[in-house]
Write a protein that holds these residues in place. Structure first.
Motif, mmCIF file in Angstrom:
data_model
loop_
_atom_site.group_PDB
_atom_site.id
_atom_site.type_symbol
_atom_site.label_atom_id
_atom_site.label_comp_id
_atom_site.label_asym_id
_atom_site.label_seq_id
_atom_site.Cartn_x
_atom_site.Cartn_y
_atom_site.Cartn_z
ATOM 1 N N SER A 1 2.385 -2.778 -9.254
ATOM 2 C CA SER A 1 3.188 -3.710 -8.477
ATOM 3 C C SER A 1 2.587 -5.101 -8.573
ATOM 4 O O SER A 1 1.415 -5.297 -8.267
ATOM 5 C CB SER A 1 3.206 -3.291 -7.008
ATOM 6 N N PRO A 2 3.375 -6.092 -9.021
ATOM 7 C CA PRO A 2 2.882 -7.475 -8.975
ATOM 8 C C PRO A 2 3.108 -8.058 -7.597
ATOM 9 O O PRO A 2 3.609 -9.174 -7.457
ATOM 10 C CB PRO A 2 3.754 -8.164 -10.027
ATOM 11 N N MET B 1 8.133 9.600 -1.178
ATOM 12 C CA MET B 1 8.467 9.227 0.203
ATOM 13 C C MET B 1 7.421 9.757 1.178
ATOM 14 O O MET B 1 7.037 9.076 2.125
ATOM 15 C CB MET B 1 9.863 9.745 0.549
ATOM 16 N N VAL B 2 6.936 10.975 0.897
ATOM 17 C CA VAL B 2 5.893 11.526 1.764
ATOM 18 C C VAL B 2 4.661 10.631 1.723
ATOM 19 O O VAL B 2 4.080 10.285 2.753
ATOM 20 C CB VAL B 2 5.549 12.977 1.341
ATOM 21 N N GLY B 3 4.277 10.241 0.492
ATOM 22 C CA GLY B 3 3.089 9.392 0.355
ATOM 23 C C GLY B 3 3.220 8.107 1.151
ATOM 24 O O GLY B 3 2.313 7.715 1.897
ATOM 25 N N GLY B 4 4.368 7.438 1.023
ATOM 26 C CA GLY B 4 4.579 6.188 1.763
ATOM 27 C C GLY B 4 4.601 6.440 3.260
ATOM 28 O O GLY B 4 4.036 5.665 4.049
ATOM 29 N N LEU C 1 -7.286 0.728 -4.036
ATOM 30 C CA LEU C 1 -8.586 1.210 -4.518
ATOM 31 C C LEU C 1 -8.577 2.724 -4.707
ATOM 32 O O LEU C 1 -9.196 3.254 -5.626
ATOM 33 C CB LEU C 1 -9.701 0.790 -3.551
ATOM 34 N N TRP C 2 -7.878 3.398 -3.815
ATOM 35 C CA TRP C 2 -7.720 4.858 -3.935
ATOM 36 C C TRP C 2 -7.064 5.189 -5.268
ATOM 37 O O TRP C 2 -7.513 6.060 -6.013
ATOM 38 C CB TRP C 2 -6.879 5.344 -2.764
ATOM 39 N N ASN C 3 -6.020 4.468 -5.594
ATOM 40 C CA ASN C 3 -5.337 4.643 -6.868
ATOM 41 C C ASN C 3 -6.284 4.396 -8.032
ATOM 42 O O ASN C 3 -6.334 5.164 -8.993
ATOM 43 C CB ASN C 3 -4.201 3.624 -6.943
ATOM 44 N N ASN C 4 -7.061 3.305 -7.905
ATOM 45 C CA ASN C 4 -7.988 2.958 -8.984
ATOM 46 C C ASN C 4 -8.981 4.076 -9.231
ATOM 47 O O ASN C 4 -9.302 4.392 -10.369
ATOM 48 C CB ASN C 4 -8.746 1.670 -8.639
ATOM 49 N N GLY D 1 0.827 -1.212 0.000
ATOM 50 C CA GLY D 1 0.000 0.000 0.000
ATOM 51 C C GLY D 1 0.856 1.255 0.000
ATOM 52 O O GLY D 1 0.550 2.237 -0.679
ATOM 53 N N GLN D 2 1.937 1.209 0.762
ATOM 54 C CA GLN D 2 2.829 2.367 0.833
ATOM 55 C C GLN D 2 3.484 2.607 -0.532
ATOM 56 O O GLN D 2 3.708 3.746 -0.934
ATOM 57 C CB GLN D 2 3.873 2.144 1.938
ATOM 58 N N PHE D 3 3.735 1.526 -1.249
ATOM 59 C CA PHE D 3 4.269 1.606 -2.612
ATOM 60 C C PHE D 3 3.265 2.355 -3.509
ATOM 61 O O PHE D 3 3.621 3.298 -4.218
ATOM 62 C CB PHE D 3 4.488 0.166 -3.101
ATOM 63 N N TYR D 4 2.000 1.954 -3.437
ATOM 64 C CA TYR D 4 0.973 2.599 -4.263
ATOM 65 C C TYR D 4 0.802 4.065 -3.889
ATOM 66 O O TYR D 4 0.633 4.922 -4.751
ATOM 67 C CB TYR D 4 -0.363 1.862 -4.133
ATOM 68 N N MET D 5 0.825 4.346 -2.599
ATOM 69 C CA MET D 5 0.651 5.733 -2.185
ATOM 70 C C MET D 5 1.848 6.574 -2.606
ATOM 71 O O MET D 5 1.693 7.740 -2.973
ATOM 72 C CB MET D 5 0.451 5.829 -0.664
ATOM 73 N N GLY D 6 3.037 5.953 -2.583
ATOM 74 C CA GLY D 6 4.229 6.653 -3.056
ATOM 75 C C GLY D 6 4.075 6.998 -4.526
ATOM 76 O O GLY D 6 4.345 8.132 -4.950
ATOM 77 N N ALA D 7 3.580 6.036 -5.300
ATOM 78 C CA ALA D 7 3.379 6.263 -6.729
ATOM 79 C C ALA D 7 2.339 7.369 -6.943
ATOM 80 O O ALA D 7 2.519 8.262 -7.770
ATOM 81 C CB ALA D 7 2.915 4.968 -7.387
ATOM 82 N N PHE D 8 1.273 7.307 -6.139
ATOM 83 C CA PHE D 8 0.207 8.295 -6.284
ATOM 84 C C PHE D 8 0.718 9.698 -5.956
ATOM 85 O O PHE D 8 0.504 10.639 -6.732
ATOM 86 C CB PHE D 8 -0.952 7.920 -5.365
ATOM 87 N N PHE D 9 1.392 9.831 -4.839
ATOM 88 C CA PHE D 9 1.883 11.157 -4.433
ATOM 89 C C PHE D 9 2.890 11.698 -5.454
ATOM 90 O O PHE D 9 2.880 12.887 -5.767
ATOM 91 C CB PHE D 9 2.528 11.103 -3.037
#
Lengths: 518, 373
Positions: free
Chosen positions: B291-292, B133-136, B167-170, B97-105
């Protein structure tokens, strides 16, 4: 008995650990039907020798004979098969299971159906034979520590043990339970069992042992001496290798300013029951105030409230004028409070870190060990080496992990860490519990030295003798309140004993006065 | 039952030599490949052929090795994220999840846009890395606070927050930033791409087709930083102390609650940086399934590396290679099979560090048998 056959003969046992010769050609014999005490300081090699006998370690050299036959143990199972049973100091019991279930644990029988009543009867029969009373149906958590120990003994007997090894069995027991244990041991040898008794409490050894073997630094210093006619002093000398001063000398010292001031303290214990109920006390610089009391009357909570480890519900704590009530532990550390905690393994040290990491626990924030946001490894190491030498900590190096240290050496690490910073107040809780004579003496001397240097010391101990020798004043705690404070040189053991069970000093003095008048 | 020998297992009383953990780890990886070979042979494939193909596909050329390293990069960062948290015995299962949030931010920088779209890469890329990094860190902060203040189990919260992050990313890629109805944002401008070696193919023809990007440097730097923090800094000392014995740490005056939050944020930041590196270095847009399951593989990587930051790099390369290999051979399950064997072998090899195993022969053996009989 002196001519009864040998149950166990161990000859020229050698065990090498990296950097230490834990057992250096050790000889040990146990006759059938005797209680043989194995004495020695922490780290002298007693436990190692017994681990060899119980099949945990394989000796590098040496021969073991059981009932005259040479044996070769590859695992504890082999030792059990030869009738050797170990009664562990730390019980190996499952709290939620019954006594019988615990006894059966790990055995090949019963194979499928439990059929507990049948085994309960079997356990009962053994109990009757040896006079070890404990309800076979009771769950472990419901029974007392003394009874749990009986379960451990029953476990070995059920497995057919003829030789029982008791590893410091009295360490966890209350005085009454110790008498019962001694009676049990007598009953066992009367029925032909043989007992090896590991201890460093000399008066207990005096009370039960037929013969003694003393180990020092891995070597036998006295082999199978008959106990009769030995003095405590003689035994201590054999253990430590020099004369031990039983009466510690305390120089007179006029106390200084008040350092610790505790007033009207209220706190609860871990179960939420009141532990301190309006506790007040002052300790001055250069003064040792001893807290006497039966375990569980608020001593631990008092120490924790002062050091910031427990939240108090009321009252105040101040050290040298600094208000510490309900401040975090760091505030107490910065105010100059040293704390030798009750549980040296779980609170006082970090088992998988090195000696170096353990001694810098309180000073890593400051120069020279703490260097801005980094830790100066070089200084830390030098500092640790220095303490290791000054406090005579026996370990291969300062990189040794704390969990590898014996109790006495670990306590020295803690003491060294706590007192090198010249604390204003030392809170010492059971600082000598479970230690051997040599270590006890060293720790007591250090506390007295700190007193001379002007530290205020609050000493909690269950050993009355220690409290009276070390303290200037003794305060007796009962149910979270002070029953009375007496000057140590005028302390009367009976009086303290009565206060420990809940009689106030005034009441005692009053009844003494009325008795005198009438 | 007359075996000519018996096996005795004995608890180690001394410390194992320093080289021993590394040797058992390497040995167990080798063993895993041997077992996998056996399985391959049983299903009628020539294991030598398969392995040589694997080797060529993953390390056989600079391009192949580059592919392996591209896959290893997110694993290094995520593996380090887990290492940091696990050192303190904080079970952060939320690296995914932290990976996805990092990507999103990180995407916010170019999609909102937070900075002018024509900013030079030297401005955009650090900004994206920082935002990643902030996102994660934000995604690590919530479970950290819940754990520190209320004792909420971080395994549950971090695990659950993985789904929230995905889901947030989606929501954003399906609804707000969708590129012509596809589940992805438009491709980012080139100035927000992490430089790749192939970008320099014009000057150095050898780099043509080599997709290795700057993210791998992030990974290596992060490993050095993590090592330094853990071994040299005061904070790292506190983390190690709390990890080994929280009660002693509290007694030493360490604020455990604060450290729980900080370490969760540090861990999250590393995983977030992995997310940023992936979108800025590989896919160049925010999309589904970036991310797989790197976040989960990172847990395994951290364990196999025995929480050693440099070990994380090595294990990540091995796992990166297995991912590439899995893409190249059919059935792709073979790579996963090997992965499974590696995991089992390394975990079981721990026994060797705690116990000594002897083969008992001759007189000793007969004596032992005689006794047990």
């Amino acid at each position: 008995m002196s001519d009864s056959p040998y149950a166990v003969e161990m000859s020229d046992i050698v065990i090498r650990f990296p950097g230490v010769l834990a057992n250096d050609r050790v000889n040990f014999t146990l006759r059938k039907g005797e209680i043989h005490a194995l004495l020695g300081e922490n780290g002298a090699g007693k436990s190692t020798l017994m681990n060899v006998l119980s099949g945990l370690y394989k000796p590098n050299a040496g021969v073991i004979k059981v009932a005259g036959q040479v044996v070769n143990f590859n695992s504890p199972r082999d030792a059990i098969a030869q009738g050797i049973g170990m009664v562990h100091q730390h019980f190996m019991l499952v709290p939620t299971q019954t006594v019988t279930e615990n006894i059966l644990l790990g055995l090949k029988e019963p194979r499928f159906l439990m059929n507990l009543p049948r085994y309960e009867r079997k356990v009962q029969a053994i109990q009757e034979q040896f006079g070890l009373r404990v309800d076979p149906k009771a769950k472990i958590w419901q029974i007392s520590v003394g009874e749990q120990q009986r379960v451990e003994i029953l476990k070995t007997l059920y497995r057919g043990a003829n030789v029982l090894i008791f590893d410091e069995p009295t360490a966890v027991l209350a005085p009454q339970e110790i008498y019962e244990l001694i009676a049990t041991m007598r009953a066992l040898v009367a029925q032909g069992k043989s007992i090896i008794f590991i201890s460093h409490k000399l008066h207990e050894v005096e009370a039960v042992a037929d013969r003694i073997t003393v180990l020092r630094k891995g070597r036998v210093t006295a082999e199978g001496l008959p106990m009769a006619g030995r003095t405590k002093r003689e035994l201590a000398q054999l253990m430590v290798g020099r004369d031990v001063i039983f009466a510690i000398k305390k120089e007179p010292r006029p106390p200084g300013e008040v350092v610790l001031e505790v007033s009207n303290l209220q706190a609860t214990n871990n179960k939420g029951a009141p532990a301190l109920q309006g506790f007040s006390l002052k300790v001055r610089a250069g003064e040792i105030v001893g807290i006497a009391g039966i375990a569980g009357n608020g001593q631990s909570e008092l120490a924790e409230c002062i050091t910031g480890l427990r939240v108090c519900d009321g009252g105040t704590v101040s050290v040298d004028g600094v208000e510490l009530t309900n401040q975090p532990p760091l505030a107490a550390i910065l105010a100059g409070v040293a704390h030798i905690p009750e549980d040296r393994n779980r609170v006082g040290s970090s088992p998988n870190l090195t000696i170096t990491d353990n001694v810098i626990m309180k000073c890593y924030r400051r120069d020279p060990v703490g260097n801005g946001i980094t830790i100066d490894d070089h200084h830390a190491e030098v500092y640790a080496r220095d303490l290791k030498q000054t406090y005579d900590i026996l370990a291969p190096s300062v990189q040794t992990l704390a969990r590898k240290l014996s109790g006495g050496n670990l306590q020295k690490v803690i003491l060294a860490r706590e007192i090198t910073a010249n604390p204003k107040l030392i809170v010492a809780v059971q600082p000598t519990r479970g230690l051997d004579v040599g270590a006890v003496e060293a720790i007591q001397q250090h506390l007295l030295l700190q007193r001379m240097m002007g530290a205020a010391i609050l000493l909690v101990s269950e050993e009355l003798e220690e409290l009276i020798t070390l303290s200037d004043r003794v305060a007796v705690i009962f149910d979270g309140q002070i029953m009375g404070v007496v000057a140590a040189e005028q302390a009367d053991i009976n009086e303290i004993g009565l206060m420990m069970t809940g009689t106030r000093l005034e009441a005692l003095r009053q009844s003494a006065a009325t008795a005198h008048h009438s | 039952m007359a075996l000519p020998f018996s096996v005795a297992v004995e608890k180690r009383t001394e410390d194992v030599p320093r080289w021993m953990p590394a040797l058992t780890s390497v040995g167990s990886v080798v063993l895993a490949f041997v077992f996998s070979a056996l399985v391959l042979w049983l299903i009628g494939v020539n294991p030598v052929q398969v392995y040589s193909f694997f080797l060529r596909a993953t390390f056989g050329s600079w391009a192949a090795f580059s592919d392996t390293m591209v896959k290893a990069t997110p694993l290094i960062l995520v593996g380090l994220a887990c290492t940091v948290a696990f050192k303190m015995k904080l079970w952060n299962i939320g690296a995914e999840g932290q990976f996805y949030m990092g990507a999103f931010f990180a995407s916010l920088v170019v999609l909102v846009p937070l900075l002018p779209t024509n900013s030079p890469p030297a401005v955009l890329i650090p900004a994206m890395a920082l935002m990643g990094m902030v996102g994660g860190a934000v995604w690590g902060f919530f479970p950290g606070v819940l754990k520190a203040r209320f004792g909420v189990n971080e395994i549950i919260t971090t695990l659950m927050l993985n789904y929230v992050a995905i889901l947030w990313n989606n929501f954003w890629i399906f609804d707000r930033w969708s590129d012509a109805g596809f589940q992805m944002t438009p491709t980012f401008e080139r100035n927000s791409w992490l430089p790749r070696l192939s970008d320099y193919a014009r000057t150095y023809p050898a780099f043509s087709g080599i997709t290795l990007h700057l993210g791998v440097i992030f990974g290596i730097l992060a490993a050095i930083v993590v090592w330094w923090v853990m071994q040299r800094s005061r904070w790292g000392y506190e983390i190690r102390l709390i990890g080994d014995n929280p009660q002693a740490a509290r007694y030493a005056g360490i604020n455990i609650a604060r450290n729980i939050v900080l370490v969760m944020m540090f861990s999250g930041a590393l995983a977030g940086l992995a997310g940023m590196s992936e979108i800025s270095g590989v896919v160049h847009r925010l999309q589904e399934r970036i991310s797989p399951g790197y976040g989960f593989t990172g847990i395994i990587v951290a364990w196999l590396a025995k929480l050693n930051p440099f070990g994380v790099i090595l294990v990540s390369i091995l796992f990166g290679a297995l991912i590439v290999a899995g893409r190249e051979v059919q059935p792709s399950g073979i790579a996963q099979l090997i992965q499974g064997f590696v995991l089992f072998a390394v975990i079981s090899s721990d026994v060797l560090l705690r116990y000594k195993i002897h083969i008992v022969r001759g007189a000793d053996h007969t004596a032992a048998v005689g006794e047990s009989a």
